[in-house]
Design a protein around this motif. Structure first.
Motif, PDB file in Angstrom:
ATOM      1  N   ALA A 130       9.496   2.788  -3.933  1.00  0.00           N
ATOM      2  CA  ALA A 130       9.924   4.061  -3.360  1.00  0.00           C
ATOM      3  C   ALA A 130       9.865   5.190  -4.374  1.00  0.00           C
ATOM      4  O   ALA A 130       9.521   6.335  -4.040  1.00  0.00           O
ATOM      5  CB  ALA A 130      11.344   3.921  -2.809  1.00  0.00           C
ATOM      6  N   VAL A 131      10.197   4.913  -5.644  1.00  0.00           N
ATOM      7  CA  VAL A 131      10.226   5.949  -6.668  1.00  0.00           C
ATOM      8  C   VAL A 131       8.860   6.152  -7.295  1.00  0.00           C
ATOM      9  O   VAL A 131       8.423   7.292  -7.502  1.00  0.00           O
ATOM     10  CB  VAL A 131      11.260   5.588  -7.752  1.00  0.00           C
ATOM     11  CG1 VAL A 131      11.232   6.621  -8.884  1.00  0.00           C
ATOM     12  CG2 VAL A 131      12.657   5.477  -7.161  1.00  0.00           C
ATOM     13  N   LEU A 132       8.162   5.042  -7.569  1.00  0.00           N
ATOM     14  CA  LEU A 132       6.909   5.105  -8.333  1.00  0.00           C
ATOM     15  C   LEU A 132       5.657   5.049  -7.465  1.00  0.00           C
ATOM     16  O   LEU A 132       4.551   5.143  -7.992  1.00  0.00           O
ATOM     17  CB  LEU A 132       6.866   3.957  -9.354  1.00  0.00           C
ATOM     18  CG  LEU A 132       8.030   3.920 -10.347  1.00  0.00           C
ATOM     19  CD1 LEU A 132       7.879   2.728 -11.285  1.00  0.00           C
ATOM     20  CD2 LEU A 132       8.114   5.215 -11.132  1.00  0.00           C
ATOM     21  N   GLY A 133       5.797   4.897  -6.154  1.00  0.00           N
ATOM     22  CA  GLY A 133       4.617   4.814  -5.288  1.00  0.00           C
ATOM     23  C   GLY A 133       3.902   3.477  -5.462  1.00  0.00           C
ATOM     24  O   GLY A 133       4.537   2.414  -5.593  1.00  0.00           O
ATOM     25  N   GLU A 134       2.559   3.538  -5.508  1.00  0.00           N
ATOM     26  CA  GLU A 134       1.790   2.318  -5.728  1.00  0.00           C
ATOM     27  C   GLU A 134       1.805   1.981  -7.214  1.00  0.00           C
ATOM     28  O   GLU A 134       1.508   2.835  -8.061  1.00  0.00           O
ATOM     29  CB  GLU A 134       0.348   2.488  -5.248  1.00  0.00           C
ATOM     30  CG  GLU A 134       0.219   2.627  -3.738  1.00  0.00           C
ATOM     31  CD  GLU A 134      -1.240   2.631  -3.296  1.00  0.00           C
ATOM     32  OE1 GLU A 134      -1.983   1.695  -3.683  1.00  0.00           O
ATOM     33  OE2 GLU A 134      -1.630   3.577  -2.593  1.00  0.00           O
ATOM     34  N   VAL A 135       2.146   0.707  -7.510  1.00  0.00           N
ATOM     35  CA  VAL A 135       2.332   0.281  -8.898  1.00  0.00           C
ATOM     36  C   VAL A 135       1.377  -0.870  -9.212  1.00  0.00           C
ATOM     37  O   VAL A 135       1.130  -1.755  -8.374  1.00  0.00           O
ATOM     38  CB  VAL A 135       3.782  -0.172  -9.134  1.00  0.00           C
ATOM     39  CG1 VAL A 135       3.978  -0.646 -10.574  1.00  0.00           C
ATOM     40  CG2 VAL A 135       4.755   0.956  -8.812  1.00  0.00           C
ATOM     41  N   LEU A 136       0.843  -0.863 -10.438  1.00  0.00           N
ATOM     42  CA  LEU A 136      -0.021  -1.938 -10.927  1.00  0.00           C
ATOM     43  C   LEU A 136       0.499  -2.395 -12.286  1.00  0.00           C
ATOM     44  O   LEU A 136       0.822  -1.555 -13.141  1.00  0.00           O
ATOM     45  CB  LEU A 136      -1.473  -1.452 -11.039  1.00  0.00           C
ATOM     46  CG  LEU A 136      -2.535  -2.457 -11.510  1.00  0.00           C
ATOM     47  CD1 LEU A 136      -3.893  -2.120 -10.875  1.00  0.00           C
ATOM     48  CD2 LEU A 136      -2.685  -2.468 -13.035  1.00  0.00           C
ATOM     49  N   VAL A 137       0.559  -3.726 -12.488  1.00  0.00           N
ATOM     50  CA  VAL A 137       1.027  -4.287 -13.754  1.00  0.00           C
ATOM     51  C   VAL A 137      -0.145  -5.002 -14.416  1.00  0.00           C
ATOM     52  O   VAL A 137      -0.808  -5.849 -13.792  1.00  0.00           O
ATOM     53  CB  VAL A 137       2.200  -5.260 -13.543  1.00  0.00           C
ATOM     54  CG1 VAL A 137       2.666  -5.830 -14.894  1.00  0.00           C
ATOM     55  CG2 VAL A 137       3.353  -4.566 -12.821  1.00  0.00           C
TER      56      VAL A 137
END
Length: 276
Positions: free
Chosen positions: A204-211
């Motif tokens: 919700a805060v960071l949008g789409e995330v990739l690690v």
């Protein structure tokens, strides 16, 4: 005295005739059973046993012959004593007809109930188990203690875990474990080092995330992305394009479009600026 002697012989003769008649019925029943079993053997399920009707028939024939021999001897004795058994009208003699051919057909062979063949899987119906897929050889990652900048742009909010920094949209001071780097929407985002994609998710805060796992306990976390071009377990090279910058979430609306970039070492955030 003659009257009583005739009565005893008459009783004996009745008993012999009853025995012969009973034996004949038994033989007939066995014969019919043998024929029936022979004709229906293909439809029955075999239980592993075999019935020898020939042996049963032979045993019955032996009994009949024994009774016949006994009857002949008694008849001879009656003739010697000048007694005509045919004058006894209480029982009519019964003729025993035997059909040798039918008896041979029904009982001379072993009647075996057909064993139902166990279903055998045909070769074409056997689906070969698919060989387990060979796992891709794990690439040994080694962190070189330096990284590339994922995007070109100024730092909007710096990494700060020793003191709080101001977040414009939130209008508050807080610690920041990442760098908030200014970037245009649609701008390419590059891998900061050689690595393996370990996770992709929505936040919700960071949008789409990739690690991205970098090796030696280091990992990079990218946020505010769109158009992600890699998948989990993919290996990427330093400088390879992995996604684009997306529209900022409502938590960063006043900061404008940006890239969230965090560098972790064994799960603890460290300052990326120290590795550029």
């Amino acid at each position: 005295m003659r009257k009583y002697g005739r009565y005893d012989r008459s009783s004996a003769r009745r008993e012999r005739i009853i025995l012969i008649t009973s034996a004949a019925f038994v033989l007939a029943a066995l014969t019919l059973t043998g024929v029936y079993m022979s004709r229906n053997s293909e439809e029955d399920m075999d239980d592993g046993y075999t019935m020898d009707f020939a042996a049963l028939e032979n045993s019955t024939k032996d009994k009949l012959e024994e009774i016949a021999d006994s009857n002949t001897g008694n008849t001879s004795n009656a003739n010697v004593n000048n007694v005509n058994l045919e004058d006894d009208l209480d029982y009519m003699p019964m003729e025993q007809e035997t059909d040798a051919e039918d008896a041979e057909e029904a009982g001379s062979n072993m009647v075996e109930i057909a064993r139902e063949a166990e279903p055998v899987a045909e070769a074409e119906n056997i689906i070969a188990e698919e060989a387990p897929a060979v796992e891709e050889a794990q690439i040994q990652l080694s962190f070189a203690n330096e990284i590339l900048r994922p995007v070109e742009g100024t730092t909007l909010i710096p990494y700060s875990m020793d003191k709080s920094v101001y977040f414009t949209t939130l209008d508050q001071y807080k610690y920041n474990p990442a760098m908030i780097i200014e970037a245009e929407e649609g701008e390419n985002v590059a891998a900061c080092a050689d690595g393996r994609v370990t996770d992709i998710y929505e936040d919700a805060v960071l949008g789409e995330v990739l690690v991205l796992e970098l090796g030696d306990g280091y990992s990079a976390v990218y946020g505010q992305l769109t158009d992600i071009q890699v998948s989990v377990d993919d290996y990427v090279n330093a400088g390879e394009i992995i996604a684009s910058v997306g529209a900022p979430t409502k938590y960063y609306s006043l900061e404008g479009s940006n890239l969230y970039f965090r560098l972790d070492s064994d799960g603890t955030a460290v300052n990326p600026e120290d590795f550029f």
